[in-house]
Every structure is written in structure tokens, then in C-alpha cells.
Write a protein that holds these residues in place. Structure first.
Motif, PDB file in Angstrom:
ATOM      1  N   GLY A 182       0.814  -1.211   0.000  1.00 42.73           N
ATOM      2  CA  GLY A 182       0.000   0.000   0.000  1.00 42.73           C
ATOM      3  C   GLY A 182       0.843   1.254   0.000  1.00 42.73           C
ATOM      4  N   LYS A 183       1.936   1.220   0.774  1.00 41.63           N
ATOM      5  CA  LYS A 183       2.820   2.392   0.840  1.00 41.63           C
ATOM      6  C   LYS A 183       3.467   2.654  -0.518  1.00 41.63           C
ATOM      7  N   ILE A 184       3.930   1.591  -1.173  1.00 43.04           N
ATOM      8  CA  ILE A 184       4.560   1.744  -2.485  1.00 43.04           C
ATOM      9  C   ILE A 184       3.542   2.234  -3.515  1.00 43.04           C
ATOM     10  N   LEU A 185       2.334   1.669  -3.486  1.00 41.47           N
ATOM     11  CA  LEU A 185       1.289   2.082  -4.427  1.00 41.47           C
ATOM     12  C   LEU A 185       0.951   3.559  -4.256  1.00 41.47           C
ATOM     13  N   PHE A 186       0.787   3.985  -3.003  1.00 43.09           N
ATOM     14  CA  PHE A 186       0.466   5.385  -2.716  1.00 43.09           C
ATOM     15  C   PHE A 186       1.535   6.305  -3.292  1.00 43.09           C
ATOM     16  N   ARG A 187       2.799   5.956  -3.064  1.00 44.23           N
ATOM     17  CA  ARG A 187       3.884   6.828  -3.517  1.00 44.23           C
ATOM     18  C   ARG A 187       4.006   6.847  -5.036  1.00 44.23           C
ATOM     19  N   LEU A 188       3.807   5.702  -5.656  1.00 41.17           N
ATOM     20  CA  LEU A 188       3.873   5.662  -7.114  1.00 41.17           C
ATOM     21  C   LEU A 188       2.748   6.475  -7.741  1.00 41.17           C
ATOM     22  N   ARG A 189       1.549   6.352  -7.193  1.00 35.81           N
ATOM     23  CA  ARG A 189       0.401   7.089  -7.733  1.00 35.81           C
ATOM     24  C   ARG A 189       0.580   8.588  -7.592  1.00 35.81           C
ATOM     25  N   SER A 190       1.043   9.021  -6.443  1.00 38.37           N
ATOM     26  CA  SER A 190       1.200  10.463  -6.196  1.00 38.37           C
ATOM     27  C   SER A 190       2.450  11.015  -6.857  1.00 38.37           C
ATOM     28  N   GLU A 191       3.351  10.108  -7.290  1.00 32.74           N
ATOM     29  CA  GLU A 191       4.641  10.461  -7.873  1.00 32.74           C
ATOM     30  C   GLU A 191       5.551  11.163  -6.885  1.00 32.74           C
ATOM     31  N   HIS A 192       5.220  11.079  -5.603  1.00 34.97           N
ATOM     32  CA  HIS A 192       6.110  11.538  -4.534  1.00 34.97           C
ATOM     33  C   HIS A 192       6.906  10.317  -4.080  1.00 34.97           C
ATOM     34  N   VAL A 193       7.860   9.967  -4.887  1.00 34.60           N
ATOM     35  CA  VAL A 193       8.531   8.681  -4.748  1.00 34.60           C
ATOM     36  C   VAL A 193      10.002   8.860  -5.085  1.00 34.60           C
ATOM     37  N   GLY A 194      10.838   7.918  -4.636  1.00 32.24           N
ATOM     38  CA  GLY A 194      12.277   8.096  -4.755  1.00 32.24           C
ATOM     39  C   GLY A 194      12.868   7.876  -6.122  1.00 32.24           C
ATOM     40  N   THR A 195      12.212   8.340  -7.174  1.00 31.27           N
ATOM     41  CA  THR A 195      12.831   8.314  -8.499  1.00 31.27           C
ATOM     42  C   THR A 195      13.839   9.458  -8.579  1.00 31.27           C
ATOM     43  N   ASN A 196      14.800   9.330  -9.476  1.00 31.68           N
ATOM     44  CA  ASN A 196      15.842  10.353  -9.572  1.00 31.68           C
ATOM     45  C   ASN A 196      15.284  11.708 -10.001  1.00 31.68           C
ATOM     46  N   SER A 197      14.239  11.696 -10.844  1.00 33.16           N
ATOM     47  CA  SER A 197      13.664  12.974 -11.281  1.00 33.16           C
ATOM     48  C   SER A 197      12.972  13.680 -10.116  1.00 33.16           C
ATOM     49  N   TYR A 198      12.360  12.907  -9.208  1.00 35.22           N
ATOM     50  CA  TYR A 198      11.715  13.516  -8.046  1.00 35.22           C
ATOM     51  C   TYR A 198      12.763  14.048  -7.068  1.00 35.22           C
ATOM     52  N   LEU A 199      13.801  13.254  -6.796  1.00 39.66           N
ATOM     53  CA  LEU A 199      14.841  13.679  -5.860  1.00 39.66           C
ATOM     54  C   LEU A 199      15.584  14.914  -6.361  1.00 39.66           C
ATOM     55  N   ALA A 200      15.693  15.038  -7.690  1.00 36.31           N
ATOM     56  CA  ALA A 200      16.411  16.183  -8.262  1.00 36.31           C
ATOM     57  C   ALA A 200      15.704  17.503  -7.985  1.00 36.31           C
ATOM     58  N   ARG A 201      14.410  17.449  -7.638  1.00 30.69           N
ATOM     59  CA  ARG A 201      13.668  18.672  -7.317  1.00 30.69           C
ATOM     60  C   ARG A 201      14.096  19.264  -5.991  1.00 30.69           C
ATOM     61  N   PHE A 202      14.684  18.450  -5.116  1.00 36.72           N
ATOM     62  CA  PHE A 202      14.995  18.898  -3.765  1.00 36.72           C
ATOM     63  C   PHE A 202      16.484  18.860  -3.446  1.00 36.72           C
ATOM     64  N   TYR A 203      17.208  18.019  -4.145  1.00 34.87           N
ATOM     65  CA  TYR A 203      18.635  17.869  -3.870  1.00 34.87           C
ATOM     66  C   TYR A 203      19.411  18.043  -5.170  1.00 34.87           C
ATOM     67  N   ASN A 204      20.700  18.158  -5.035  1.00 36.84           N
ATOM     68  CA  ASN A 204      21.557  18.312  -6.210  1.00 36.84           C
ATOM     69  C   ASN A 204      21.834  16.929  -6.801  1.00 36.84           C
ATOM     70  N   GLU A 205      20.774  16.313  -7.340  1.00 39.65           N
ATOM     71  CA  GLU A 205      20.854  14.958  -7.861  1.00 39.65           C
ATOM     72  C   GLU A 205      20.692  14.958  -9.380  1.00 39.65           C
ATOM     73  N   ASN A 206      21.251  13.921 -10.014  1.00 39.70           N
ATOM     74  CA  ASN A 206      21.066  13.739 -11.447  1.00 39.70           C
ATOM     75  C   ASN A 206      19.695  13.114 -11.683  1.00 39.70           C
ATOM     76  N   PRO A 207      18.815  13.739 -12.465  1.00 35.16           N
ATOM     77  CA  PRO A 207      17.466  13.202 -12.656  1.00 35.16           C
ATOM     78  C   PRO A 207      17.418  11.971 -13.560  1.00 35.16           C
ATOM     79  N   LYS A 208      18.546  11.617 -14.172  1.00 36.81           N
ATOM     80  CA  LYS A 208      18.539  10.521 -15.133  1.00 36.81           C
ATOM     81  C   LYS A 208      18.619   9.161 -14.441  1.00 36.81           C
ATOM     82  N   CYS A 209      18.140   8.157 -15.157  1.00 37.71           N
ATOM     83  CA  CYS A 209      18.127   6.780 -14.679  1.00 37.71           C
ATOM     84  C   CYS A 209      19.558   6.300 -14.422  1.00 37.71           C
TER      85      CYS A 209
END
Length: 338
Positions: free
Chosen positions: A240-267
Motif C-alpha cells: 500500500g505504501k509503495i502504491l500510494f507513492r507511485l500514484r502520487s509520484e512523490h517517490v524516490g525516483t531520480n527525477s523527483y529527488l532532483a527537485r529537492f537535492y543536487n541529484e542527477n534526474p537521469k536513470c
């Protein structure tokens, strides 16, 4: 003359962002003032700095900003009934108005204030239920600056710590209570009401826009609440936790993390931006692990990842799909990082 149309905020999914620094990191062996000096030398040498401050005393209320590099000092005597917070925000508004009139496309501007509460209110503007009138005007003025193609940073700095620009602004603000240019908040109650309505409309439009992108059923249509409740009762808490995060797209993908940290958004595996869609269905390197997902999509006539995360299929079929998603994420070692 200020009109309601002048204060219409840009929709939050389609605006150039103001960069906020609410905290100042202490560098090893340095106090706050010297940490700010070091930060300036490392990251802001090409910026024009504007310092703002406000004061309230027996003489009244004042606001001011200074631009040390241009020897500019502007002082404003405000309505005596305003709070220090109001005055701090008005000082930021005046600085923003100066920036929009004085600089052009490509300029780098940093506005520095020792009012953490003012910066915090502006940063959380779109999520505030009832923004103060002065905050409404200030955020609109700041947004006008970035909409002109000016890179704008709003920086908190410690007050009374010997930072030259802040000390100059402090003196100017105290002087403004006596000899500043007479000015007042231009936001009338009717405009505040109109802007509050516009903000609520924009929030709703943003929500609908994000819903369309993520098939985020569980927070939207009432008729599907029962469906979702039954679905979540049939899957594990981790699923349920994984489903919720995937649906909301508030999830640990690189593109999401790049919005808040100095991360590379690429796979991490290929050269594409890692979105939820890419993670689940597109990355060629992990394709050998998703055969079960492809088979289920074909069997249930699911067209894309939106359908995959929230189709109109029967409950049991959804449970099977969700289990397959979590199994796939486990195979590629991403079930723990989401």
C-alpha cells in the motif's frame, strides 16, 4: 492604481521558481556571519545582493532595502499599525519592485533578509490557507521578477552578526521610522478577497492537473472511496505504501529527488530521465524483469502506467497487478528505496 489582474499568481505547475534559502549552513570553524561570507564567495559572486530590514519603535514603523554594490538606500515610513512581520514583507516587496525595474533577462539577484518568518511565509505561499495581504503582494512582486527571466534567490541571513549589508539595512530601517518615504500597503480588503479566491482556484486546478497525470483516485472521487478502501484491505501495508507513492509520484525516483537535492534526474541504468513511467515500463536495462507486468497489462487491457496503478478492473485483478509491481521493484532492488 493596483488592480486585481496585476496580482494573479502564475499557476504552480507552470512557473519559474524563486530559490529559497531558509537556513545557513555553518562551515567548519566559521560562525554564521563568516559562513555567509564564505557562501557568497563560493556561490554568489556573480549576484547582485539586496539587503532588506524593518523596524518598529516609538517613532513608528519603517522598512528599507540597500544595494551596497550600487550605493542605493531606499527607506519607507509605514502605517504605524503594521506589525514587524508586515514591515519585513513590505521591505521584500520594495526590493522585488526595484529588481524588476532595474535588471533584465539573465541577471542574478539575491535578496537577503534576517526575517526567517517572512521567508517561510513566502516559500509556503501556495499552500497557505489565508496568506496575509502583504504576503500576497510580495509573492506576486517576487514572481514578476523571475517571470522576467531574472534568477532570483531569497536568502535568510542572521541579524546583528556584523554582516555589512544587513547592518546598513538595519540602520536604514530605523531611520525610516522617522524620515522614510511615506507609503502604505496597496492591498485593499476587496483585492485580498479576490486574490484568495484566485489562489483557491489555482490550487484546485493544480490538484486536477496532477490527478490527471497520476490517476490519483484515492484522494479524489467519492464514488471510488469504497473501491480503494477494499483494495487497500487486500494488500500488505508495504504494498500500500509503495502504491500510494507511485500514484502520487512523490517517490524516490531520480527525477523527483532532483527537485529537492543536487541529484542527477537521469536513470542509473540508462540516459533517460527516471520518472515513474520510465521506472515501471520504459527502462531497457530492466526490461527482462517486467515480463509479468507486460503479460498482466495485455490480459487486463491496460494501456499505460496510469492504468497499471489504478485501472477499473476488478479488485482481485488489481491486487494481482500491484503484487506484480512490487515483485518487479524487488527484482531490480528498488522496493526499499521508494
Amino acid at each position: 492604481m493596483l488592480h486585481t489582474r496585476d496580482l494573479i499568481p502564475t499557476p504552480i505547475w507552470n512557473y519559474q521558481s524563486i530559490e529559497f534559502f531558509e537556513d545557513l549552513e555553518l562551515w567548519e570553524g566559521l560562525d554564521l556571519a563568516n559562513s555567509f561570507k564564505y557562501l557568497t564567495e563560493v556561490s554568489f559572486t556573480d549576484h547582485i545582493d539586496i539587503y532588506t530590514d524593518a523596524s518598529k519603535n516609538e517613532n513608528g514603523v519603517g522598512a528599507a532595502f540597500v544595494v551596497p554594490s550600487k550605493s542605493i538606500v531606499q527607506k519607507f515610513k509605514l502605517d504605524g499599525n503594521l506589525t514587524v512581520f508586515d514591515a519585513e514583507v513590505i521591505a521584500l516587496t520594495k526590493a522585488a519592485n526595484f529588481a524588476s525595474l532595474s535588471f533584465t533577462l539573465g541577471a542574478n539577484v539575491r535578496i537577503c533578509s534576517d526575517s526567517k518568518s517572512a521567508i517561510s511565509a513566502l516559500k509556503s505561499f501556495y499552500w497557505s490557507k489565508k496568506p496575509a495581504p502583504e504576503t500576497v503582494l510580495c509573492h506576486t512582486s517576487l514572481q514578476e521578477v523571475v517571470n522576467m527571466g531574472i534568477h532570483l534567490t531569497l536568502q535568510w541571513i542572521p541579524g546583528h552578526m556584523g554582516i555589512p549589508g544587513n547592518e546598513q539595512a538595519d540602520v536604514a530601517a530605523k531611520d525610516a521610522t522617522i524620515s522614510g518615504e511615506e507609503t502604505s500597503s496597496a492591498v485593499t480588503p476587496s483585492i485580498v478577497y479576490a486574490i484568495s479566491s484566485i489562489i483557491q482556484k489555482l490550487k484546485h486546478e493544480s490538484f486536477i492537473n496532477n490527478q490527471a497525470k497520476s490517476s490519483n483516485w484515492f484522494v479524489t472521487k467519492k464514488q471510488k472511496q469504497f473501491f480503494e478502501k477494499e483494495l487497500y484491505s487486500k494488500i500488505s501495508r508495504q504494498q500500500g505504501k509503495i502504491l500510494f507513492r507511485l500514484r502520487s509520484e512523490h517517490v524516490g525516483t531520480n527525477s523527483y529527488l532532483a527537485r529537492f537535492y543536487n541529484e542527477n534526474p537521469k536513470c542509473s541504468y540508462c540516459d533517460q530521465v527516471e520518472t515513474v513511467n520510465h521506472l515501471l515500463l520504459q527502462c531497457p536495462v530492466t526490461d527482462r524483469h517486467r515480463q509479468k507486468l507486460h503479460d498482466l497489462m495485455c490480459a487486463n487491457k491496460l494501456k499505460d502506467y496510469h492504468d497499471l496503478l489504478g485501472s477499473s478492473a476488478a479488485i482481485d485483478e488489481n491486487v494481482t497487478v500491484i503484487s506484480a509491481i512490487v515483485e518487479f521493484l524487488h527484482k531490480i532492488s528498488r522496493d526499499k528505496s521508494l
